[in-house]
Design a protein around this motif. Structure first.
Motif, short mmCIF file in Angstrom:
data_model
loop_
_atom_site.label_atom_id
_atom_site.label_comp_id
_atom_site.label_asym_id
_atom_site.label_seq_id
_atom_site.Cartn_x
_atom_site.Cartn_y
_atom_site.Cartn_z
N SER A 107 -14.86 -82.99 -72.31
CA SER A 107 -15.19 -81.58 -72.20
C SER A 107 -16.60 -81.45 -71.65
O SER A 107 -17.54 -82.01 -72.21
CB SER A 107 -15.09 -80.91 -73.58
OG SER A 107 -15.39 -79.53 -73.49
N GLY A 161 -21.04 -75.81 -70.61
CA GLY A 161 -21.55 -74.86 -69.62
C GLY A 161 -22.96 -75.14 -69.15
O GLY A 161 -23.38 -74.60 -68.12
N ASN A 216 -11.93 -80.59 -69.35
CA ASN A 216 -12.27 -79.18 -69.48
C ASN A 216 -13.64 -78.95 -68.83
O ASN A 216 -14.65 -79.40 -69.36
CB ASN A 216 -12.30 -78.77 -70.95
CG ASN A 216 -12.73 -77.33 -71.14
OD1 ASN A 216 -12.43 -76.48 -70.30
ND2 ASN A 216 -13.44 -77.06 -72.22
N SER A 222 -16.39 -76.41 -68.00
CA SER A 222 -16.82 -75.07 -68.39
C SER A 222 -17.48 -74.33 -67.23
O SER A 222 -17.97 -74.94 -66.27
CB SER A 222 -17.81 -75.15 -69.56
OG SER A 222 -17.22 -75.72 -70.69
N ASN A 223 -17.48 -73.02 -67.34
CA ASN A 223 -18.17 -72.18 -66.35
C ASN A 223 -19.65 -72.49 -66.42
O ASN A 223 -20.26 -72.49 -67.50
CB ASN A 223 -17.90 -70.70 -66.65
CG ASN A 223 -18.05 -69.84 -65.43
OD1 ASN A 223 -17.56 -70.19 -64.36
ND2 ASN A 223 -18.72 -68.71 -65.57
N THR A 250 -21.63 -75.98 -60.83
CA THR A 250 -21.64 -75.43 -59.46
C THR A 250 -21.20 -76.45 -58.42
O THR A 250 -20.76 -76.09 -57.34
CB THR A 250 -23.05 -74.93 -59.09
OG1 THR A 250 -23.98 -76.02 -59.18
CG2 THR A 250 -23.50 -73.81 -60.03
N SER A 260 -8.42 -77.23 -63.88
CA SER A 260 -8.83 -75.86 -63.54
C SER A 260 -10.31 -75.87 -63.16
O SER A 260 -11.15 -76.34 -63.94
CB SER A 260 -8.59 -74.93 -64.72
OG SER A 260 -9.00 -73.61 -64.41
N ILE A 261 -10.59 -75.40 -61.97
CA ILE A 261 -11.97 -75.34 -61.48
C ILE A 261 -12.55 -73.96 -61.80
O ILE A 261 -11.97 -72.94 -61.39
CB ILE A 261 -12.03 -75.58 -59.95
CG1 ILE A 261 -11.23 -76.83 -59.56
CG2 ILE A 261 -13.47 -75.68 -59.48
CD1 ILE A 261 -11.76 -78.12 -60.10
N PRO A 262 -13.67 -73.91 -62.54
CA PRO A 262 -14.22 -72.60 -62.90
C PRO A 262 -14.82 -71.86 -61.71
O PRO A 262 -15.14 -72.46 -60.68
CB PRO A 262 -15.30 -72.95 -63.93
CG PRO A 262 -15.70 -74.34 -63.60
CD PRO A 262 -14.46 -75.02 -63.10
N SER A 263 -14.98 -70.55 -61.87
CA SER A 263 -15.46 -69.71 -60.78
C SER A 263 -16.92 -69.95 -60.42
O SER A 263 -17.40 -69.47 -59.39
CB SER A 263 -15.28 -68.23 -61.15
OG SER A 263 -16.00 -67.93 -62.34
N SER A 264 -17.64 -70.71 -61.25
CA SER A 264 -19.04 -71.02 -60.97
C SER A 264 -19.18 -72.08 -59.87
O SER A 264 -20.25 -72.22 -59.26
CB SER A 264 -19.75 -71.51 -62.24
OG SER A 264 -19.05 -72.62 -62.80
N PRO A 270 -11.07 -71.76 -57.23
CA PRO A 270 -11.48 -70.35 -57.18
C PRO A 270 -12.06 -69.96 -55.82
O PRO A 270 -12.46 -70.81 -55.02
CB PRO A 270 -12.57 -70.26 -58.26
CG PRO A 270 -13.15 -71.64 -58.31
CD PRO A 270 -12.01 -72.57 -58.03
#
Length: 377
Positions: free
Chosen positions: A300, A303, A323, A325-326, A329, A346-350, A371
């Motif tokens: 994990s 962020g 995992n 986290s947002n 970058t 899953s790739i975070p929007s950040s 994203p």
């Protein structure tokens, strides 16, 4: 470079070649001679013993990599044992390189240094007792001595040269003295049989690739004295389950018992293992941090992390859950290369950038969500 400087350089090269040729041209049938200003050597063909006598330093020698032979005058002799008598203070570079028939050596208490590549490729050597007067072990001194199973570094040794024990795959344990301050780059690289190593308080520098591919090591403890750890020093140490940094260390830490090495000033996690958890506050995962950690099953990433370095999780074939986290970058080049156990991520929007081949070889990956924030892949 001026014409005068070029001429001087050419003269120096010619002189070096003449010196090598003179040494290499020594009578191959000789059974005695000089090997230092005040040293002599003799060979007894009856018992197969080569003896070095006298006082002072042994001459350094060269090595012909094409023909795999040292320029030392005994290169063509079939000695099985070397006895270096009291009074000798150093063993010259390449002195016994690739002497495959050598099985034992006796070293005197007068010895203070072992030259670079002195025993390079002596695969028949199974043990060696280094005298207490030795203070330095040269670069590549025991490189590819695959027959060595254990060695004790005496108190007094302050530095272990680069590649000193590289590819000593038979080595199972090693004890490092409190006098030691420097472990050179690649010093124990490829020592795949090494199961334990004690890095004593006093060591300040661990060179790059120092323990690379020491896959049988299960734990490592970094003392408070260490101020520098070179690039990928513990890369490929896939057996690690415990990584500890002494609480007194000011340069590195393993905060909250995270089983990792974190560079304190940058908050970068530079080495992890199968039981690592990434604590909040870490801002980057370094290049090759979890390389080939096939027993790592889940991770994990908090962020606080903004960067996942190149090749960070390359070859983590047992990794089934990640995992992210947002906050992240950037995902570096080949960051999850050959993570064959991953089925989805899953790739975070950040995230704004994903390096090339970041997920190459992830043959089990059936879905990935990228994203709109990503501007570079």
């Amino acid at each position: 470079m001026t014409l005068k400087e070029q001429f001087r350089a050419i003269i120096m090269v010619i002189a070096a070649m003449m010196l090598y040729c003179t040494s290499a041209a020594a009578d191959p049938s000789a059974t005695s001679g000089k090997c230092g200003d005040n040293l002599t050597w003799s060979y007894n063909s009856t018992d197969g013993v080569l003896t070095i006598s006298g006082t002072g330093e042994m001459w350094d020698y060269d090595f012909n990599y094409q023909y795999k032979i040292t320029s030392a005058p005994w290169a063509n002799l079939n000695f099985k044992k070397v006895v270096i008598e009291q009074g000798v203070t150093s063993i010259g570079s390449y002195a016994f390189a690739r002497c495959l028939q050598l099985t034992s050596i006796s070293l005197p208490s007068s010895l203070t240094s072992i030259g670079g590549s002195a025993f390079y490729g002596c695969t028949g050597l199974t043990s060696i007792s280094i005298p207490s007067g030795v203070t330095s072990i040269g670069e590549g001194a025991f490189y590819v001595c695959t027959g060595l199973t254990s060695i004790s570094i005496p108190s007094g040794v302050t530095s272990i040269g680069s590649a000193a024990f590289r590819y000593c795959s038979g080595l199972t344990s090693i004890s490092l003295p409190s006098s030691l301050t420097t472990i050179g780059g690649e010093a124990f690289e490829g020592c795949t049989g090494l199961t334990s190593v004690n890095i004593s308080n006093g060591v300040t520098s661990i060179g790059e690739y120092a323990f690379y591919d020491c896959s049988s090591l299960t734990s490592i403890s970094i003392p408070g004295s260490v101020t520098s750890i070179g690039r990928e020093a513990f890369k490929g140490c896939t057996g690690f389950s415990i990584i500890q940094v002494d609480a007194d260390n000011k340069a590195f830490d393993s905060r909250n018992g995270c089983n990792a090495i974190i560079q304190t000033a940058t908050n970068s996690l530079i080495a992890g293992c199968k039981s690592t958890y990434i604590p909040r506050g870490v801002t980057s995962i370094g290049e090759w941090a979890f390389y080939d950690c096939s027993s790592l099953t889940s991770i994990s990433i908090p962020g606080s992390v903004t960067t996942i370095g190149e090749f960070a999780f390359k070859g983590c074939t047992g990794l089934t859950s990640v995992n992210i986290s947002n906050g992240v970058t950037s995902i570096g080049e080949a960051a999850f290369y050959n993570c064959t156990g991953l089925t989805s991520i899953s790739i975070p929007s950040s995230v704004t950038g994903i390096g090339k081949n970041a997920f190459e070889g992830c043959t089990g990956l059936t879905s990935i969500s990228i994203p709109g924030s990503v501007t570079e892949i």
